[in-house]
Write an enzyme that holds these catalytic residues in place. Structure first.
Site, PDB file in Angstrom:
ATOM      1  N   ASP A 479      18.698   2.294 -57.631  1.00 53.81           N
ATOM      2  CA  ASP A 479      17.116   2.298 -57.530  1.00 53.81           C
ATOM      3  C   ASP A 479      16.785   2.832 -58.478  1.00 53.81           C
ATOM      4  O   ASP A 479      17.481   3.120 -59.564  1.00 53.81           O
ATOM      5  CB  ASP A 479      17.435   3.455 -56.058  1.00 53.81           C
ATOM      6  CG  ASP A 479      16.384   3.542 -56.057  1.00 53.81           C
ATOM      7  OD1 ASP A 479      15.495   2.740 -55.508  1.00 53.81           O
ATOM      8  OD2 ASP A 479      16.600   3.587 -54.483  1.00 53.81           O
ATOM      9  N   ASP A 549      11.022  -1.447 -48.864  1.00 57.11           N
ATOM     10  CA  ASP A 549      11.423  -0.188 -48.100  1.00 57.11           C
ATOM     11  C   ASP A 549      10.862  -0.476 -46.827  1.00 57.11           C
ATOM     12  O   ASP A 549      11.474   0.168 -45.679  1.00 57.11           O
ATOM     13  CB  ASP A 549      11.172   1.020 -48.287  1.00 57.11           C
ATOM     14  CG  ASP A 549      11.485   1.842 -49.864  1.00 57.11           C
ATOM     15  OD1 ASP A 549      12.964   1.159 -49.936  1.00 57.11           O
ATOM     16  OD2 ASP A 549      11.441   2.823 -50.521  1.00 57.11           O
TER      17      ASP A 549
END
Length: 739
Positions: A479, A549
């Site tokens: 990430d 997301d």
């Protein structure tokens, strides 16, 4: 596939069955652009394509030849100031303060295959016969700066890959202030410009507008390719659509600051440039040093947007992605993030994992919160050591317990970031990017590590490699949750600060390269707050990326449809998440969430034990279905049929390589009443193959389904009987199998 050089005319013709790319040395010594498009016959002299005319208010390169102005000549890699007033591909600051340069043709070299780019991701060949590369050598003799233009044409597809390399052969230092990967001048401006733009949780929406005189561009100055604009642009003829018409796609294989720009002059010539963003960039060259730009890829198609996309899909899936997982179907995973966030113990994780295994999941992924003093997003980043209060036996212990359940184990990292509340920061406060004596900004309560420094990358590598060596980790979610601000490195002198953004990305690539080489069977998935770094550069190291997301199935229709303009289905991380959805709070039916997520890597982002027994049975059936057809979903040929940007209904399909299996996704966002009948014209089927349709249990030939269309069995086409599955956000999945 061939590269023909007509020596006496100094003309270069690259061609295969699909395309021709033609350029020539201009009378003034620069490289001129003659043609890029559908394949044409070779001939001895294409110089008729060079057109000259005197235009008032211009400047002439040669005294007395008023018609010869570089402002009105199509070029390959233009400079500013020597009669060309358009935006340049290169600017070189010299010691006398001048930025004027003049790169003259010196020679060429042809090679089989395709050379690698040092320290940078790029397309590649596995056999030399797959491609040919020509290197055009130019030089600014005054400052002794050599410029090499690389062009690769592949055996299959309308593809040209380009990059540039600068080498200083003189004794005086220079500063590159603009160094684009490619430039091309097209002879007319009758195009529509398509870009993929958006923001967090609505990435890569399709935006279309007519090219007009002036400058149009997309780019990023965030230190990452960004959620906002993707490093990909299309020029299409106004009459082109998904199935037909001329289209040119431009893609940059890079993950940091970039610029894609179209400049249309008042004579309707179009100059397209791709490369490192010229703002916040400079690169100091000492004598003997070189600078290599990232690679740009151009794809020409006369089969519409769909033809262009499928060319990119094949190239990026097979000749950009690499390694063990390139050609392998991806494991069905469950990620604990939306199930627990930071609130978990090992016992809770194993309970979730046991239910996942019971349902058929193959990979359990532990997300953020397993390391250091990490109980929220204010602490712990940079301390890649397991929190023993949560995981008493560390990552080694929980990974072995998950494997004992019969699943693989995956782990989340955010290696490029650090919290001030961390042991790493306390030990090395100088390891972050920040400008001396300036305000320090934050993002998600974190700072950016200075990956332009080798010692920083080395330290993170050692921590990550230790965990991977000692534990049973089969998957890493990498990430990156904030953009770069106050970009300055304490490791470099003032005149090299313009290099830091690019050196940072080179550091990221270096860490990826080391880890993927040492742990070749670990599946890496890139992520940047979802889709903030979904770009070709990442695909070289991580064959899949968390697409967004936003995990809501309906929102994902636009996100995944737009992403498919350039990127293959196998690259799209797509999960079934909980309802109400945690981003848009929508209640989308479980079958629709799955029907969207199938067209990607597929997985779950929830605690399956929280579902009803009926829903758990449905999940088990979904997983069985995906295991049966994931080879088709992830490695078949993808076709877009109906756009969510234009319709209430979205449709797409994927066809197996042998054309014997096709799967069609049909999605309606809002319901209607007494609707018209509808048919969907399919693509990519075998015209003479007879297919069994699982929805109506009938047989149809491929030509019927493609030309007459597949009838959509829609209960709302008339007076519908009450049925709970017929509300908003409905979908169907059609499986067509050859008999």
């Amino acid at each position: 596939m061939n590269i023909v050089v007509h020596e006496d005319k100094k003309i270069f013709h690259l061609y295969n069955e699909k395309i021709s790319y033609i350029m020539a040395v201009l009378p003034s010594g620069q490289m001129g652009q003659l043609y890029f498009g559908k394949r044409i016959h070779d001939r001895e002299d294409f110089r008729y394509m060079l057109q000259f005319a005197y235009r008032p208010a211009g400047s002439s390169y040669f005294k007395g030849q008023l018609e010869y102005s570089l402002e009105h000549i199509r070029q390959e890699y233009p400079c500013y100031g020597m009669t060309d007033y358009r935006q340049p591909a290169v600017e070189v600051l010299q010691q006398n303060g001048s930025r004027i340069s003049d790169f003259q043709y010196q020679g060429y070299e042809i090679m089989d295959g395709k050379p690698a780019l040092d320290g940078l991701p790029a397309t590649y060949t596995e056999e030399k016969e797959e491609a040919k590369t020509i290197k055009i050598i130019l030089k600014d003799d005054l400052i002794k700066l050599k410029l090499e233009l690389f062009y690769t044409i592949f055996r299959e597809g309308g593809i040209i890959a380009r990059s540039t390399k600068f080498t200083l052969e003189g004794t005086e230092t220079v500063q590159l202030e603009t160094a684009m990967s490619m430039s091309i001048d097209l002879p007319d401006a009758d195009y529509e410009w398509i870009q993929l733009s958006g923001a967090w949780s609505r990435e890569r929406y399709i935006k279309t507008r007519k090219l007009c005189q002036g400058i149009q561009s997309v780019g990023s100055l965030r230190g990452q390719s960004s959620h906002h604009h993707n490093p990909f642009v299309v020029l299409k003829r106004p009459t082109a659509d998904e199935r037909q018409g001329e289209v040119i796609g431009f893609s940059l294989i890079y993950s940091g600051n970039y610029l894609i720009q179209a400049e249309v002059d008042t004579y309707d010539t179009v100059r397209i440039m791709l490369g490192l963003h010229k703002e916040e960039f400079s690169w100091h060259l000492d004598p003997g040093e070189s600078f290599q730009t990232p690679e740009a890829v151009m794809v020409y198609s006369d089969e519409g947007l769909g033809g262009m996309s499928r060319t990119f899909h094949r190239l990026y899936q097979k000749r950009l992605a690499r390694g063990y997982w390139r050609d392998r179907p991806r494991p069905i995973l469950l990620n604990n993030w939306e199930a627990t966030y930071f609130n978990f113990t090992e016992e809770k994780l194993l309970t979730i994992a046991k239910k996942a295994k019971e349902c058929g999941v193959e990979l359990f992924v532990l997300d953020d919160g397993w390391f250091g003093a990490r109980s929220d997003d204010t602490a712990g980043l940079g301390d890649w050591v397991a929190n023993r209060e949560r995981l008493p036996e560390g990552i080694k212990g929980i990974s072995e317990k998950v494997e004992a359940l019969g699943m693989k184990f995956g782990l989340w990292f955010e290696p490029e970031m650090v919290n001030e509340d961390s042991d790493l920061y306390r030990a090395h406060p100088d390891w972050i990017l920040e400008t001396p004596n300036r305000h320090r900004s934050h993002g998600r309560n974190q700072l950016v590590l200075d990956f332009s420094r080798e010692e920083v990358v080395d330290a993170i590598y050692e921590m990550m490699a230790k965990i991977l060596s000692e534990s049973k980790v089969s998957y890493i979610k990498w990430d990156m949750n904030r953009s770069i601000t106050e970009c300055y490195s304490n490791a470099f002198p003032p005149y090299r600060q313009g290099e830091v953004f690019h050196r940072y990305i080179l550091g990221v690539y270096s860490l990826y390269e080391r880890l993927t080489q040492q742990f070749p069977e670990v599946l890496f998935e890139s992520c940047a707050s979802g889709g903030g770094r979904f770009d070709p550069g990442m695909l070289y190291y991580a064959p899949q990326c968390w697409t967004s997301d936003d995990s809501d199935g309906i929102e994902r229709l636009k996100i995944q449809y737009g992403t498919s303009m350039c990127y293959p289905i196998s690259s799209m991380g797509s999960h079934v998440s909980v309802t109400p959805n945690h981003q848009v709070f929508r209640n989308t039916p479980l079958h629709t969430r799955a029907n969207v997520a199938y067209f990607g890597t597929f997985g779950y982002e929830l605690d399956l034990a929280q579902l009803t027994p009926e829903e758990q049975e449905e999940v088990k059936k979904q997983i069985v279905f995906m295991k049966k057809y994931r080879q088709v979903f992830q490695f078949g040929t993808f076709y877009r049929l109906l756009s969510p940007f234009e319709n209430n209904v979205t449709a797409w399909m994927v066809v197996s390589e042998n054309q014997k299996t096709a799967i069609v996704g049909w999605y309606r966002v809002l319901n209607g009443v007494n609707l018209p009948f509808s048919r969907l014209k399919l693509e990519g089927l075998g015209a003479d193959i007879c297919y069994y349709n699982n929805q109506d249990n009938r047989h149809y030939y491929g030509d019927e389904l493609m030309y007459a269309g597949m009838i959509i069995d829609d209960p709302m086409a008339g007076q519908a009987e009450y049925e709970k599955t017929l509300g908003d956000f409905n979908s169907k999945l059609y499986v067509l199998e050859a008999e």
